[in-house]
Design a protein around this motif. Sequence first.
Motif, PDB file in Angstrom:
ATOM      1  N   THR A 114      -3.180  16.568   0.701  1.00  0.00           N
ATOM      2  CA  THR A 114      -2.032  15.834   0.132  1.00  0.00           C
ATOM      3  C   THR A 114      -2.019  15.910  -1.381  1.00  0.00           C
ATOM      4  N   ARG A 115      -2.730  16.869  -1.978  1.00  0.00           N
ATOM      5  CA  ARG A 115      -2.794  16.967  -3.434  1.00  0.00           C
ATOM      6  C   ARG A 115      -1.401  17.158  -4.025  1.00  0.00           C
ATOM      7  N   GLY A 116      -1.101  16.318  -4.996  1.00  0.00           N
ATOM      8  CA  GLY A 116       0.179  16.419  -5.675  1.00  0.00           C
ATOM      9  C   GLY A 116       1.358  15.916  -4.859  1.00  0.00           C
ATOM     10  N   SER A 117       1.094  15.347  -3.680  1.00  0.00           N
ATOM     11  CA  SER A 117       2.182  14.872  -2.834  1.00  0.00           C
ATOM     12  C   SER A 117       2.446  13.402  -3.115  1.00  0.00           C
ATOM     13  N   ASP A 118       3.493  13.141  -3.865  1.00  0.00           N
ATOM     14  CA  ASP A 118       3.862  11.759  -4.131  1.00  0.00           C
ATOM     15  C   ASP A 118       4.237  11.037  -2.847  1.00  0.00           C
ATOM     16  N   THR A 119       4.916  11.752  -1.947  1.00  0.00           N
ATOM     17  CA  THR A 119       5.365  11.125  -0.708  1.00  0.00           C
ATOM     18  C   THR A 119       4.195  10.604   0.103  1.00  0.00           C
ATOM     19  N   ALA A 120       3.165  11.428   0.307  1.00  0.00           N
ATOM     20  CA  ALA A 120       2.005  11.012   1.097  1.00  0.00           C
ATOM     21  C   ALA A 120       1.306   9.823   0.458  1.00  0.00           C
ATOM     22  N   ARG A 121       1.166   9.858  -0.861  1.00  0.00           N
ATOM     23  CA  ARG A 121       0.459   8.779  -1.552  1.00  0.00           C
ATOM     24  C   ARG A 121       1.219   7.469  -1.458  1.00  0.00           C
ATOM     25  N   TRP A 122       2.531   7.522  -1.632  1.00  0.00           N
ATOM     26  CA  TRP A 122       3.307   6.287  -1.609  1.00  0.00           C
ATOM     27  C   TRP A 122       3.508   5.756  -0.201  1.00  0.00           C
ATOM     28  N   VAL A 123       3.613   6.640   0.792  1.00  0.00           N
ATOM     29  CA  VAL A 123       3.696   6.162   2.172  1.00  0.00           C
ATOM     30  C   VAL A 123       2.398   5.467   2.563  1.00  0.00           C
ATOM     31  N   GLU A 124       1.269   6.065   2.179  1.00  0.00           N
ATOM     32  CA  GLU A 124      -0.026   5.417   2.450  1.00  0.00           C
ATOM     33  C   GLU A 124      -0.104   4.053   1.775  1.00  0.00           C
ATOM     34  N   PHE A 125       0.355   3.981   0.523  1.00  0.00           N
ATOM     35  CA  PHE A 125       0.313   2.711  -0.194  1.00  0.00           C
ATOM     36  C   PHE A 125       1.253   1.694   0.443  1.00  0.00           C
ATOM     37  N   SER A 126       2.403   2.151   0.928  1.00  0.00           N
ATOM     38  CA  SER A 126       3.345   1.224   1.554  1.00  0.00           C
ATOM     39  C   SER A 126       2.757   0.599   2.807  1.00  0.00           C
ATOM     40  N   VAL A 127       1.925   1.352   3.528  1.00  0.00           N
ATOM     41  CA  VAL A 127       1.303   0.820   4.745  1.00  0.00           C
ATOM     42  C   VAL A 127       0.146  -0.116   4.402  1.00  0.00           C
ATOM     43  N   THR A 128      -0.776   0.350   3.561  1.00  0.00           N
ATOM     44  CA  THR A 128      -1.973  -0.452   3.284  1.00  0.00           C
ATOM     45  C   THR A 128      -1.647  -1.709   2.483  1.00  0.00           C
ATOM     46  N   ALA A 129      -0.738  -1.605   1.507  1.00  0.00           N
ATOM     47  CA  ALA A 129      -0.358  -2.791   0.740  1.00  0.00           C
ATOM     48  C   ALA A 129       0.345  -3.802   1.632  1.00  0.00           C
ATOM     49  N   SER A 130       1.190  -3.317   2.541  1.00  0.00           N
ATOM     50  CA  SER A 130       1.913  -4.222   3.434  1.00  0.00           C
ATOM     51  C   SER A 130       0.964  -4.935   4.383  1.00  0.00           C
ATOM     52  N   VAL A 131      -0.017  -4.214   4.900  1.00  0.00           N
ATOM     53  CA  VAL A 131      -1.005  -4.840   5.784  1.00  0.00           C
ATOM     54  C   VAL A 131      -1.787  -5.908   5.021  1.00  0.00           C
ATOM     55  N   THR A 132      -2.167  -5.606   3.790  1.00  0.00           N
ATOM     56  CA  THR A 132      -2.930  -6.565   2.986  1.00  0.00           C
ATOM     57  C   THR A 132      -2.132  -7.841   2.742  1.00  0.00           C
ATOM     58  N   VAL A 133      -0.888  -7.707   2.310  1.00  0.00           N
ATOM     59  CA  VAL A 133      -0.068  -8.890   2.041  1.00  0.00           C
ATOM     60  C   VAL A 133       0.228  -9.639   3.337  1.00  0.00           C
ATOM     61  N   PHE A 134       0.414  -8.928   4.426  1.00  0.00           N
ATOM     62  CA  PHE A 134       0.593  -9.549   5.746  1.00  0.00           C
ATOM     63  C   PHE A 134      -0.598 -10.448   6.066  1.00  0.00           C
ATOM     64  N   LEU A 135      -1.803  -9.935   5.850  1.00  0.00           N
ATOM     65  CA  LEU A 135      -3.009 -10.716   6.136  1.00  0.00           C
ATOM     66  C   LEU A 135      -3.152 -11.897   5.171  1.00  0.00           C
ATOM     67  N   VAL A 136      -2.820 -11.684   3.903  1.00  0.00           N
ATOM     68  CA  VAL A 136      -2.878 -12.785   2.936  1.00  0.00           C
ATOM     69  C   VAL A 136      -1.920 -13.900   3.350  1.00  0.00           C
ATOM     70  N   ALA A 137      -0.724 -13.526   3.801  1.00  0.00           N
ATOM     71  CA  ALA A 137       0.228 -14.535   4.265  1.00  0.00           C
ATOM     72  C   ALA A 137      -0.320 -15.295   5.462  1.00  0.00           C
ATOM     73  N   GLN A 138      -0.929 -14.591   6.391  1.00  0.00           N
ATOM     74  CA  GLN A 138      -1.512 -15.266   7.548  1.00  0.00           C
ATOM     75  C   GLN A 138      -2.638 -16.209   7.135  1.00  0.00           C
ATOM     76  N   LEU A 139      -3.460 -15.779   6.195  1.00  0.00           N
ATOM     77  CA  LEU A 139      -4.552 -16.643   5.732  1.00  0.00           C
ATOM     78  C   LEU A 139      -4.025 -17.937   5.126  1.00  0.00           C
ATOM     79  N   ASN A 140      -2.850 -17.873   4.554  1.00  0.00           N
ATOM     80  CA  ASN A 140      -2.265 -19.063   3.933  1.00  0.00           C
ATOM     81  C   ASN A 140      -1.447 -19.897   4.906  1.00  0.00           C
TER      82      ASN A 140
END
Length: 296
Positions: A114-140
């Motif tokens: 995925t070198r130089g692939s903005d799409t792959a990097r941002w799709v990965e970030f969209s998934v992992t960041a969303s999961v993290t915030v989802f869990l933070v919301a549940q914790l609260n």
Amino acid sequence: MDDAGAARVRDAGAAASARGAGSGLGARGDRAAGVAAAVLGVEAVALAIVRAATGRRVLLPVDAWLSSLGGRASGTPGPTPEPVQIAVTDLGVAVVVLCVLVAVARALEAAGRTRGSDTARWVEFSVTASVTVFLVAQLNGVQDVTTLVLVYAATSGMALFGLLQQRVGVGRGHPKLALCFGAGLGIVPWGVVAFQQIGAGLVGDPPSVAVRVITLVMLAFAGAFLVAQWRVAGVAGGASVVADADASADAGAGATGRADAVGRGGFRGERMHVLLSAASTSVFAWLVVLGLVLPN
């Protein structure tokens, strides 16, 4: 800026990216991604072992309100609706899976897939960041499935606006317009978390100190991601200034020089993404396990 000027900047930027991918700059980025993948992989195994050895579980409910207003919409008394539990989130398993997801993404990046692939990097970030915030919301204490889905969707949309920012960074209009929209969308889930946390405190059932610490730490990481992307977007946005001056004799050379700067800024952004992604995932996972799973 006319189409020819924008095309010169894009072509020069692509050439700069190609040069960087084969240079020491790209190699250092691959090494950083490889180290991050290895560290997160080891951490995922360690977290799984700790969870299995202790046998302790933290289960976070996901509820749904399945009754409609019915007669109550017209003022007729009706039964009080009750939430229905439709799923639970095993917090220990969730953070292990999160570490594995980020480790796999970094390993693919280190292997050059995925070198130089903005799409792959941002799709990965969209998934992992969303999961993290989802869990933070549940914790609260956020349990309603519709709210949790919207929290996930808003965070994912914020990340994908980052991808859009890189796609249109040399276009017309404000150079950081997409990033501004993303920031506005991304703050909404944290507003939901703040409302839940403050409301719980007002009714005498505040979240634990560990949950509050986790929330503040992850909010700080979210701010760091925004600042890093804002700085990279500033370099990309500056390319349009050169393109607007393409009527001059040396406009092509100027665009090439600016594109080189954009390329370097993009590589710095990728390295910063690798570091922040690995650090935020690692810190979140260990805070959850040490602060919530083991003491449970």
